[in-house]
Scaffold this active site. Structure first.
Site, PDB file in Angstrom:
ATOM      1  N   MET A 121     -22.072  15.223  26.903  1.00 38.27           N
ATOM      2  CA  MET A 121     -22.947  16.343  27.249  1.00 38.27           C
ATOM      3  C   MET A 121     -24.394  16.010  26.904  1.00 38.27           C
ATOM      4  SD  MET A 121     -23.148  20.306  25.897  1.00 38.27           S
ATOM      5  CE  MET A 121     -24.417  20.042  24.663  1.00 38.27           C
ATOM      6  N   GLU A 175       0.813  -1.217   0.000  1.00 39.09           N
ATOM      7  CA  GLU A 175       0.000   0.000   0.000  1.00 39.09           C
ATOM      8  C   GLU A 175       0.850   1.273   0.000  1.00 39.09           C
ATOM      9  OE1 GLU A 175      -0.201  -2.356   2.309  1.00 39.09           O
ATOM     10  OE2 GLU A 175      -2.253  -3.136   2.464  1.00 39.09           O
ATOM     11  N   CYS A 202     -18.993  16.011  24.192  1.00 37.48           N
ATOM     12  CA  CYS A 202     -19.795  15.699  23.004  1.00 37.48           C
ATOM     13  C   CYS A 202     -20.993  14.825  23.394  1.00 37.48           C
ATOM     14  CB  CYS A 202     -18.904  15.047  21.947  1.00 37.48           C
ATOM     15  SG  CYS A 202     -19.632  15.038  20.291  1.00 37.48           S
ATOM     16  N   GLU A 262     -10.091  18.122  24.299  1.00 40.13           N
ATOM     17  CA  GLU A 262      -8.868  17.304  24.300  1.00 40.13           C
ATOM     18  C   GLU A 262      -7.985  17.576  23.094  1.00 40.13           C
ATOM     19  OE1 GLU A 262     -12.031  14.539  22.383  1.00 40.13           O
ATOM     20  OE2 GLU A 262     -11.934  16.180  23.825  1.00 40.13           O
ATOM     21  N   VAL A 268      11.690   4.529  27.165  1.00 44.16           N
ATOM     22  CA  VAL A 268      11.732   5.415  28.327  1.00 44.16           C
ATOM     23  C   VAL A 268      10.375   5.380  29.030  1.00 44.16           C
ATOM     24  CG1 VAL A 268      13.536   6.969  27.481  1.00 44.16           C
ATOM     25  CG2 VAL A 268      11.163   7.358  26.806  1.00 44.16           C
ATOM     26  N   HIS A 305     -14.782  19.316  21.685  1.00 40.55           N
ATOM     27  CA  HIS A 305     -13.751  18.377  22.112  1.00 40.55           C
ATOM     28  C   HIS A 305     -12.515  19.134  22.614  1.00 40.55           C
ATOM     29  CE1 HIS A 305     -15.460  14.525  20.577  1.00 40.55           C
ATOM     30  NE2 HIS A 305     -16.125  15.358  19.794  1.00 40.55           N
TER      31      HIS A 305
END
EC number: 6.3.4.2
Length: 541
Positions: free
Chosen positions: A382, A149, A379, A517, A241, A515
């Site tokens: 709510m 691909e 979203c 975030e 880490v 959103h």
């Protein structure tokens, strides 16, 4: 201004962390005062990520201009200051659809359309367009070398070294150096085979970054450089880490940014990672821990909530708290009850689509409201908060969303075309449409009510946040819910759409249609997540 191009490929296996490594390198280069952007080339045939299941592909990251893109663009925005747009993500489907559109319109003057040159030319034009205003563009090619691909993308970036000059193109290959515990040593053969695969399509890597869960000895790095036709100082290592925020420091310590700047003949400042030093300090000097539950329906793949998980961690950084995140399937709450929520200091219900798991989410909202647990709804979170409040507080028993029950008596949530005609009159209409590209997406402005918790959190009257949803709160049916105690604390600038709600007599209950975030970063955090974690900590104490 001439743009320099860094092409990032991966080999041996997927999930090596190409996105994080690319973003970390971009952060180091940006800290030198360079104007940097990042582009992701995705080999799938979908036009964009919008209709791909989160269970298969992880979250859909929304850019400020409303593009539905790969989650790696979220990594990019969390590490550099440049904001991504629809130019920063290119899929095979997008390339082919554009070439076919041009062919139908006669753009190619009757030529036979082929992968070379038409598909590869389209890819090159998109890369050049994305990077045109920047000193450096890092172009990450999805998948691994050898995937069928990805071949058109690899051929296109191979051609670019001839088109724009070898001095302005650099090929960086990320590969795996596995540790074989039985032998007690790392093995370089997979890396050698991966580079050989690249060479077979005409690309000689300029830089190797070798991923491993063990330290790679210098003699093994020397072997890699010898067999892969690279100088030893072009072989860099990246050991696992405990925090991704440390990766920019690991790259800078090995002087990868110096190597790149010398390669491009760029004169710039030394890298200043002081912002990231503060992030590491906040991460390592926590004063406690809070338990946050994400109650969703895609919990088998945490990447489905990647930006939310990262934003919660950012909220923890700003409060100097460690965040213990529990991903809870809302269907389990339906079958096993709300006891699954005990021990949580904060509850978050994220976005989603479809009816599956909705009852469990509504039970979750009710639990958070009645037990004074800090709640953040995003979203769908709510919309369900409004439905729960309408049913259990305002006593509107048939309150629902037309997404779940088309002919409900009280459609508190509906497509805007179902509850409002052009004159603002209630009018039920057909909702048959394509799923792709039919949503409200991208950055939108919102006005906050001054005497609200939301205003106190943001500290300003107008905010800009990113949306991704189809259904809206029905303005024509909201009065009874408001009278029962819900406070609408934010609306769209035209005052037509409800964007934020809260419950005033609750310790911390906020839900938003957008959103938040998507705009949270480890350096700055986001006020809603910072406030949510602070409230959860108070609940914990």
């Amino acid at each position: 201004m001439k743009t320099n191009y860094i092409f990032v490929t991966g080999g041996v296996v997927s999930s090596l962390g190409k996105g994080i490594t690319t973003a970390s390198l971009a952060a180091v280069l940006e800290s030198r005062g360079l104007n940097v952007t990042i582009m992701k080339l995705d080999p799938y045939i979908n036009v964009d990520s919008g209709t791909i299941s989160p269970i298969q592909h992880g979250e859909v990251f929304v850019t400020k201009d409303g593009a539905e893109t790969d989650l790696d663009l979220g990594h990019y925005e969390r590490f550099i200051h440049t904001k991504m747009t629809r130019l920063n993500n290119l899929t095979t489907g997008c390339v082919y659809s554009e070439v076919l559109r041009k062919e139908r319109s006669g753009y190619y003057l009757g030529a036979t359309i082929q992968v070379i040159p038409h598909i590869t030319n389209e890819i090159k034009e998109r890369i050049i367009s994305c990077g045109s205003k920047h000193d450096i563009i890092l172009v990450e090619i999805g998948g691994t070398v050898g995937d069928i691909e990805s071949l058109p993308f690899l051929e296109a970036i191979r051609q670019m070294s001839s088109d724009i000059g070898r001095s302005r193109t650099l090929y960086l290959h990320l590969t795996l150096v596995p540790y074989i515990s039985v032998a007690g040593e790392v093995k370089t053969k997979p890396t050698q085979r991966s580079v050989k695969e690249l060479l077979s399509i005409g690309i000689q890597p300029d830089i190797l970054i070798c991923r491993s869960d063990h330290v790679i000895p210098k003699n093994e790095c020397a072997k890699i450089s010898l067999f892969c036709n690279l100088t030893e100082n072009a072989v860099f290592t990246l050991k696992d880490v405990d925090s991704i925020y440390k990766i920019p420091f690991l790259l800078k310590k090995q002087k990868l940014d110096d190597y790149i700047c010398n390669r491009f003949n760029i004169i710039s400042n030394e890298a200043d990672l002081s912002e990231w030093e503060r992030v590491i300090y906040e991460d390592s000097s926590s004063k406690g821990k809070v338990n946050i539950g994400i109650i969703g329906k895609y919990v088998k793949l945490p990447d489905a909530y990647k930006s939310i998980i990262e934003a919660l961690k950012h909220g923890g950084l700003k409060n100097r708290l460690k965040i213990n995140i529990e991903l809870i399937d809302s269907q389990n709450i339906e079958s096993r009850g709300v006891d699954l929520l005990s021990g949580l200091n904060g509850i978050l219900v994220p976005g989603g689509f479809g009816e599956r798991g909705i009852k469990g989410k509504i039970l979750t909202v009710k639990y958070a409201r009645e037990n004074n647990i800090p709640y953040l709804g995003i979203c769908l979170g709510m919309q369900l908060a409004l439905i729960e409040f309408a049913i259990n507080v305002a006593h509107i028993k048939d309150a629902n969303s037309t997404e779940f029950k088309q002919n409900c008596e009280y459609p508190i949530i509906a497509l805007i075309t179902e509850w409002c005609d052009e004159k603002g009159n209630l009018e039920v209409r057909s909702k048959n449409s394509d799923l792709g590209g039919t949503m409200r997406v991208g950055s939108q402005s919102c006005n906050l009510i001054k005497d609200s918790l939301a205003f106190n959190i943001y500290g300003k009257e107008t905010i800009i946040e990113r949306h991704r949803h189809r259904y809206e709160v029905n303005n024509l049916l909201i009065d009874r819910i408001e009278k029962a105690g819900i406070k609408i604390s934010g609306r769209s600038v035209d005052n037509k759409l409800i964007e934020i709600i809260e419950i005033p007599n609750h310790p911390w209950f906020i839900a938003c249609q957008f959103h938040p975030e998507f705009t949270s970063t480890p350096i700055e955090g986001h006020p809603l997540f910072t406030g949510f974690i602070n409230a959860a900590n108070r609940c914990n104490n």
